[in-house]
Motif scaffolding. Structure first.
Motif, short mmCIF file in Angstrom:
data_model
loop_
_atom_site.label_atom_id
_atom_site.label_comp_id
_atom_site.label_asym_id
_atom_site.label_seq_id
_atom_site.Cartn_x
_atom_site.Cartn_y
_atom_site.Cartn_z
N SER A 175 0.55 -1.20 0.04
CA SER A 175 0.16 -0.07 -0.12
C SER A 175 1.01 1.17 0.42
O SER A 175 2.13 1.55 1.01
N ILE A 176 0.51 2.02 -0.66
CA ILE A 176 1.27 3.59 -0.55
C ILE A 176 0.82 4.45 -0.09
O ILE A 176 -0.20 5.38 -0.77
N PRO A 177 0.78 5.14 0.75
CA PRO A 177 -0.40 6.44 1.31
C PRO A 177 0.75 7.57 0.92
O PRO A 177 1.59 7.76 1.24
N ILE A 178 -0.22 8.63 1.38
CA ILE A 178 0.62 9.87 0.44
C ILE A 178 -0.40 10.70 1.95
O ILE A 178 -1.33 10.95 2.41
N PHE A 179 0.70 10.58 3.40
CA PHE A 179 0.06 11.61 4.34
C PHE A 179 0.50 13.37 3.95
O PHE A 179 1.83 13.90 3.68
N ALA A 180 -0.93 14.16 3.87
CA ALA A 180 -1.14 15.18 4.15
C ALA A 180 -1.24 16.08 5.52
O ALA A 180 -2.10 16.11 6.43
N ILE A 181 -0.07 16.48 5.61
CA ILE A 181 -0.33 17.12 7.50
C ILE A 181 0.63 18.41 7.72
O ILE A 181 0.98 18.95 6.76
N PRO A 182 0.29 19.43 8.91
CA PRO A 182 0.96 20.37 8.51
C PRO A 182 2.14 20.58 8.86
O PRO A 182 2.90 19.73 9.08
N LYS A 183 2.54 21.81 9.17
CA LYS A 183 3.44 22.40 9.28
C LYS A 183 4.51 22.34 10.03
O LYS A 183 3.57 22.31 11.51
N PRO A 184 5.43 22.12 10.39
CA PRO A 184 4.95 21.87 12.19
C PRO A 184 5.35 22.74 13.22
O PRO A 184 4.41 22.65 14.46
N THR A 185 5.34 24.51 12.42
CA THR A 185 5.00 25.10 13.24
C THR A 185 3.96 25.69 13.61
O THR A 185 3.28 26.85 13.75
N GLU A 186 2.45 25.22 12.58
CA GLU A 186 1.37 25.41 12.94
C GLU A 186 0.22 25.70 13.88
O GLU A 186 0.78 24.33 14.66
N ARG A 187 -0.36 26.30 14.08
CA ARG A 187 -0.97 26.34 15.54
C ARG A 187 -2.24 26.09 14.82
O ARG A 187 -2.79 25.76 14.23
N ILE A 188 -2.62 24.90 15.57
CA ILE A 188 -3.47 23.84 15.32
C ILE A 188 -5.00 23.75 17.08
O ILE A 188 -4.45 23.84 17.74
N GLY A 189 -6.11 23.74 16.05
CA GLY A 189 -6.72 23.95 16.83
C GLY A 189 -8.78 24.22 16.64
O GLY A 189 -8.39 24.07 15.35
N PRO A 190 -9.29 23.89 17.22
CA PRO A 190 -10.64 23.69 16.52
C PRO A 190 -11.00 25.45 16.03
O PRO A 190 -10.30 26.47 16.43
N LEU A 191 -11.40 25.33 14.45
CA LEU A 191 -11.26 26.64 13.86
C LEU A 191 -12.43 27.49 14.74
O LEU A 191 -13.48 27.18 14.84
N PRO A 192 -11.79 29.24 14.67
CA PRO A 192 -12.53 30.15 16.10
C PRO A 192 -14.12 29.74 15.01
O PRO A 192 -15.42 30.28 16.55
N GLN A 193 -14.46 29.95 14.50
CA GLN A 193 -16.13 29.62 13.64
C GLN A 193 -17.05 29.42 14.21
O GLN A 193 -18.01 29.20 15.17
N LEU A 194 -16.01 28.27 14.63
CA LEU A 194 -16.81 26.34 14.72
C LEU A 194 -16.92 26.66 16.33
O LEU A 194 -18.26 26.06 16.54
N VAL A 195 -16.51 26.83 17.36
CA VAL A 195 -16.51 27.39 18.57
C VAL A 195 -17.62 27.80 18.81
O VAL A 195 -18.44 27.84 19.79
N GLU A 196 -17.43 29.06 18.02
CA GLU A 196 -17.90 30.00 18.22
C GLU A 196 -19.61 29.58 17.93
O GLU A 196 -20.72 29.61 18.47
N ARG A 197 -19.84 28.82 16.67
CA ARG A 197 -21.29 28.24 16.31
C ARG A 197 -22.22 27.78 16.82
O ARG A 197 -23.26 27.16 17.64
N ASP A 198 -21.14 26.39 17.51
CA ASP A 198 -20.82 25.38 18.33
C ASP A 198 -20.82 25.71 20.39
O ASP A 198 -21.49 24.75 21.07
N GLY A 199 -20.77 26.42 20.91
CA GLY A 199 -20.45 26.88 21.97
C GLY A 199 -19.77 26.16 22.33
O GLY A 199 -19.66 26.25 23.33
N VAL A 200 -18.82 25.18 22.10
CA VAL A 200 -17.50 24.47 22.82
C VAL A 200 -16.37 24.17 21.77
O VAL A 200 -16.44 23.88 20.56
#
Ligand SMILES: O=C(O)CCC(=O)C(=O)O
Ligand SMILES: [Fe+2]
Length: 557
Positions: free
Chosen positions: A346-371
């Motif tokens: 099997s031959i996977p390609i993993f598309a992953i963030p640059k190591p320096t990227e700050r990751i977290g739930p997107l603020p717009q979704l946190v706002e919408r979901d309330g959590v």
């Protein structure tokens, strides 16, 4: 008799050596040299260490082992019963591949819908007309078979530590040093930096096709990511998307034939860490996905097989996309079985963030979901966690990023729960967090003063907890949480039980930046200009907070 106790068949090996003669408890197993080349180098496997050295350290891999004509799997590969794959009890996920060429026609919206629906439910789907030429898919499988078909010494030059480039790594299993049972898999992993670097260092047998695969599929990955982010009602600019899929890895996995497929796994339960994975599998099949929710008459928790479809590519959501989407898209657990009849690639390609990227739930979704269902982190930290743990399902890494989980671990007072370079005396910045232990009384006063001065909700934990909130808005939000509010006074001080705190952290939209754990049986007073409240029998033991909100205090240390 091992054949009766652990399900081995008792069949005879390639040259007729029966396994009844084997005592696995002494770690002895039958190896029958199959060809002359290998016979000369036949090692004597008398204990687990020499097996480990042969397979892992010397770079012979599982393939090297199998080439000796193994009639049964060595003990080191026998999975505990709960990890073995019961292929007879799994059904096939037979949704047809999504035709990506239709994105350019009148069915655009319907295809977008199908992609989003698949990402929200199983987290896996297949695609066709994906932009990667079908002939290239065939060449990739040939290249993988050619690479692993070479003598061990040709592959071993790419072992970690000796490889000519850190971007190329040949290995076996996942983290052999830490695994209770090894995975029946060899791999070569190639991290993309530049074309020139790839052409210079990637193995001759696969570099051209791997690069072409990467080039053609990454366009498709970007398109699918944009669609999925778009379906969340969020627009991210191009540079952010490029950062989120800024690191690309091409792996080639080789699963040799296995004499006891019912006892082993090719890859154990895990979820992928990145944004999306694109996977080319050959015609053997054996990739199983755990259902995150009930669907098509199958139950949550059931395993379904992703069938081999000629010309199609498998796409799956990774942990980072689950986190960004605040849990809407599913990074599903998956695993791979082995077979006794034919090897598999099997031959996977993993598309992953640059190591320096700050990751977290997107603020717009946190706002919408309330959590915010997950906490924020810098991707490098996640990646390090991922590569330092044996595959043990989704909970290994992703679940430890659930909002409140870090607070729980640290507040739980278990120093081993803190990151590796957490230090005991003093403090230290680590991936955006400030870790401290056994701070001085002066420091503790500065911190509390800082919290008060900035109006930041603080959590002070004791065996019976005090949540100290300064902003009226926030305390009124907290009051809405069922069962949480007891004895909230006008200054926003309330006393809660620890389980309720956890509830508040993971279910409210609060981001609680401070955790202070008090050691019972000691005394301290929490000073504040207006409010003095005493927590009997406590002393600050541990503080966990973000440096962004505490820069002044950090400077004061
Ligand atoms: O071989 C497969 O089908 C899947 C491999 C996989 O899950 C991985 O490499 O992360
Ligand atoms: Fe995977």
């Amino acid at each position: 008799n091992v054949s009766e106790t652990d399900g081995r068949t008792g069949s005879t090996g390639a040259l007729g050596v029966g396994l009844r003669a084997i005592n696995i408890h002494q770690n002895i197993f039958p190896l029958i040299p199959r060809n002359k080349v290998h016979r000369q180098m036949a090692p004597s496997f008398l204990d687990g260490n020499s097996l480990f050295n042969f397979v892992v350290r010397d770079g012979n891999g599982v393939k090297g082992l199998v080439d000796f004509g193994l009639s049964e799997v060595p003990e080191q590969y026998v999975q505990p019963p709960k990890e073995r794959i019961d292929k007879l009890n799994a059904s096939t996920h037979d949704n047809p591949p999504i035709d990506l060429s239709k994105l350019d026609g009148p069915q655009h919206d319907q295809i977008v819908e199908e992609i989003a629906r698949a990402a929200e439910t199983l987290g896996f789907f297949q695609v066709m007309n994906h932009g990667v030429p079908v002939e290239l898919l065939e060449s990739l499988k040939d290249a993988a078979n050619n690479f692993f078909g070479q003598p061990p010494e040709k592959k071993a030059v790419y072992r970690k530590g000796v490889s000519p480039s850190p971007s190329v790594k040949y290995g076996t299993s996942f983290v052999p040093d830490k695994e209770k049972a090894l995975e029946w898999k060899d791999y070569i992993s190639m991290t993309y930096t530049t074309d020139a670097e790839a052409l210079e260092y990637w193995p001759q047998e696969c570099k051209d096709v791997a690069l072409e695969y990467l080039r053609t599929s990454i366009k498709m990955v970007k398109k699918v990511v944009e669609i999925l982010i778009g379906k969340l009602g969020v627009t991210l600019d191009d540079s952010r998307i490029d950062g989120l899929i800024g690191l690309k890895l091409v792996n080639m996995n080789f699963y040799p034939t296995c004499p006891n497929p019912e006892l082993t796994v090719g890859v154990g339960r895990h979820s992928d860490m990145g944004i999306l994975t694109v996977l080319l599998q050959d015609d053997i099949g054996g990739l199983y996905v755990k259902m995150e929710e009930e669907m098509d008459g199958k139950r949550k928790g059931d395993w379904v097989e992703i069938p081999a479809v000629p010309g199609a590519l498998v796409i799956n959501v990774g942990d980072t996309l689950e986190i960004l989407s605040n849990g809407r898209y599913k990074s599903a657990e998956h695993r791979v079985r082995t077979t006794s009849t034919k090897s598999r690639v099997s031959i996977p390609i993993f598309a992953i963030p640059k190591p320096t990227e700050r990751i977290g739930p997107l603020p717009q979704l946190v706002e919408r979901d309330g959590v915010a269902r997950y906490r924020e982190f810098i991707f490098e930290e996640y990646m390090n966690n991922f590569f330092s743990n044996a595959h043990d399902g989704k909970k290994t890494v992703l679940d430890s990023y659930l909002a409140g989980k870090d607070l729980w671990d640290v507040a739980g007072g278990d120093d081993t729960a803190a990151p590796d370079d957490y230090i005991h005396l003093g403090c230290r910045l680590h991936h955006g967090f400030l870790y401290m232990n056994s701070i001085s009384r002066e420091m503790e006063l500065i911190l509390i003063h800082e919290m008060v001065g900035r109006g930041i909700p603080a959590v002070v934990t004791t065996t019976s907890l005090i949540v100290y909130l300064l902003s009226t808005d926030e305390s009124s939000e907290l009051k809405k949480l069922p069962g949480l509010c007891r004895g909230l006074n006008e200054r926003g001080i309330l006393s809660v039980h620890i389980t309720q705190l956890l509830f508040s952290v993971s279910c409210s939209k609060f981001h609680v930046p401070y955790i202070i754990r008090f050691e019972p049986e000691k005394t301290i007073r929490l000073p504040n200009a207006d409010v003095d409240f005493a927590v009997n029998q406590c002393a600050i033991n541990l503080i966990y907070c973000k440096p962004s909100v505490i820069s002044k205090s950090a400077a004061a240390i």
